[in-house]
Motif scaffolding. Structure first.
Motif, PDB file in Angstrom:
ATOM      1  N   THR A  58      -4.984   2.476  -3.353  1.00  0.00           N
ATOM      2  CA  THR A  58      -5.163   1.028  -3.279  1.00  0.00           C
ATOM      3  C   THR A  58      -5.425   0.583  -1.837  1.00  0.00           C
ATOM      4  O   THR A  58      -4.751   1.044  -0.916  1.00  0.00           O
ATOM      5  CB  THR A  58      -3.905   0.325  -3.814  1.00  0.00           C
ATOM      6  OG1 THR A  58      -3.667   0.768  -5.156  1.00  0.00           O
ATOM      7  CG2 THR A  58      -4.054  -1.186  -3.804  1.00  0.00           C
ATOM      8  N   ARG A  59      -6.386  -0.314  -1.656  1.00  0.00           N
ATOM      9  CA  ARG A  59      -6.717  -0.836  -0.335  1.00  0.00           C
ATOM     10  C   ARG A  59      -6.095  -2.226  -0.139  1.00  0.00           C
ATOM     11  O   ARG A  59      -5.978  -3.000  -1.089  1.00  0.00           O
ATOM     12  CB  ARG A  59      -8.234  -0.938  -0.161  1.00  0.00           C
ATOM     13  CG  ARG A  59      -8.983   0.359  -0.400  1.00  0.00           C
ATOM     14  CD  ARG A  59      -8.620   1.428   0.620  1.00  0.00           C
ATOM     15  NE  ARG A  59      -9.380   2.657   0.363  1.00  0.00           N
ATOM     16  CZ  ARG A  59      -9.251   3.767   1.082  1.00  0.00           C
ATOM     17  NH1 ARG A  59      -8.402   3.808   2.108  1.00  0.00           N
ATOM     18  NH2 ARG A  59      -9.967   4.843   0.794  1.00  0.00           N
ATOM     19  N   GLN A 107       0.823  -1.202   0.000  1.00  0.00           N
ATOM     20  CA  GLN A 107       0.000   0.000   0.000  1.00  0.00           C
ATOM     21  C   GLN A 107       0.863   1.259   0.000  1.00  0.00           C
ATOM     22  O   GLN A 107       0.531   2.242  -0.673  1.00  0.00           O
ATOM     23  CB  GLN A 107      -0.950   0.021   1.198  1.00  0.00           C
ATOM     24  CG  GLN A 107      -1.935   1.195   1.106  1.00  0.00           C
ATOM     25  CD  GLN A 107      -2.971   1.190   2.204  1.00  0.00           C
ATOM     26  OE1 GLN A 107      -2.637   1.208   3.379  1.00  0.00           O
ATOM     27  NE2 GLN A 107      -4.251   1.178   1.816  1.00  0.00           N
TER      28      GLN A 107
END
Length: 215
Positions: A202-203, A191
């Motif tokens: 982005t997760r 991440q």
């Protein structure tokens, strides 16, 4: 020397330190982080400490001491549980000093990433700090067996997503140090790469961990 730019638009190979710091700060500043309800888990923090070594920017990863009761021998970022009255930033900086003997003021913190709930009962808040010039680490042998230096470009690797027995979620691995780095550290550093270096929101909090990290 010209700055190289990869296909994602992130310029990193020859970027000067002040440009890299600016890009990391901007990426974190644009990111809307997610927090997690502890729900009985313990609050913890880890530090992605960007430092300068002979003009090269990188971070430190530790190999946890074999004498530790939990996660002995695993690769990890400096970090640990929050003490009473601490927030994540204070805890992460304290752990950097306790584990590696490096003191950094709160002003070095650039931002936070998403909270990451672990299978072993923690909610980890990743803190990103720009340490700059720093002395060589002096690891605390009670907590740290080995310190690894990871240049920033080495984090720009393609992740692997693998099945975990007994889980319906995939786990992430990063090819580093001649092997594979596992979650939660792999998820946090992925991440960091995506948010702070590539500007992608982005997760990773949905990504699972390998079975050996569940305890």
């Amino acid at each position: 020397m010209p700055v190289e730019e990869d296909s994602s638009g992130y310029r990193w190979r020859d970027a000067p330190a002040d440009q890299l710091r600016s890009e990391v700060a901007e990426g974190l500043g644009r990111f809307s982080r997610r927090t997690a309800d502890p729900s009985g888990r313990k609050a913890a923090a880890v530090l992605i400490a960007i430092a300068d070594r002979a003009g090269e920017q990188g971070i430190w990863l530790t190999e946890r001491s074999p004498g530790l009761r939990a996660h002995a021998g695993q690769l990890a970022l400096p970090g640990g549980k929050l003490d009473p009255g601490e927030d994540a930033e204070a805890a992460a900086l304290r752990e950097l000093e306790e584990e590696l003997g490096i003191t950094a003021p709160r002003s070095t913190v650039l931002g936070l990433l998403d909270d990451y709930p672990t299978r072993s009962g923690y909610v980890i808040t990743p803190v990103v700090a720009w340490i700059g010039d720093a002395p060589a680490p002096t690891p605390n042998p009670a907590e740290v067996a080995v310190v690894h230096w990871i240049p920033i470009p080495d984090l720009d690797v393609d992740p692997l997503f693998v099945a975990v027995p007994g889980s319906d979620r995939l786990a992430i691995q990063l090819p580093l140090l001649g092997g594979h780095l596992h979650a939660p550290t792999a998820a946090i550093l992925y991440q960091f790469r995506e948010v702070a270096l590539r500007g992608r929101p982005t997760r990773v909090d949905h990504m699972d961990q390998p079975r050996f990290a569940w305890e």
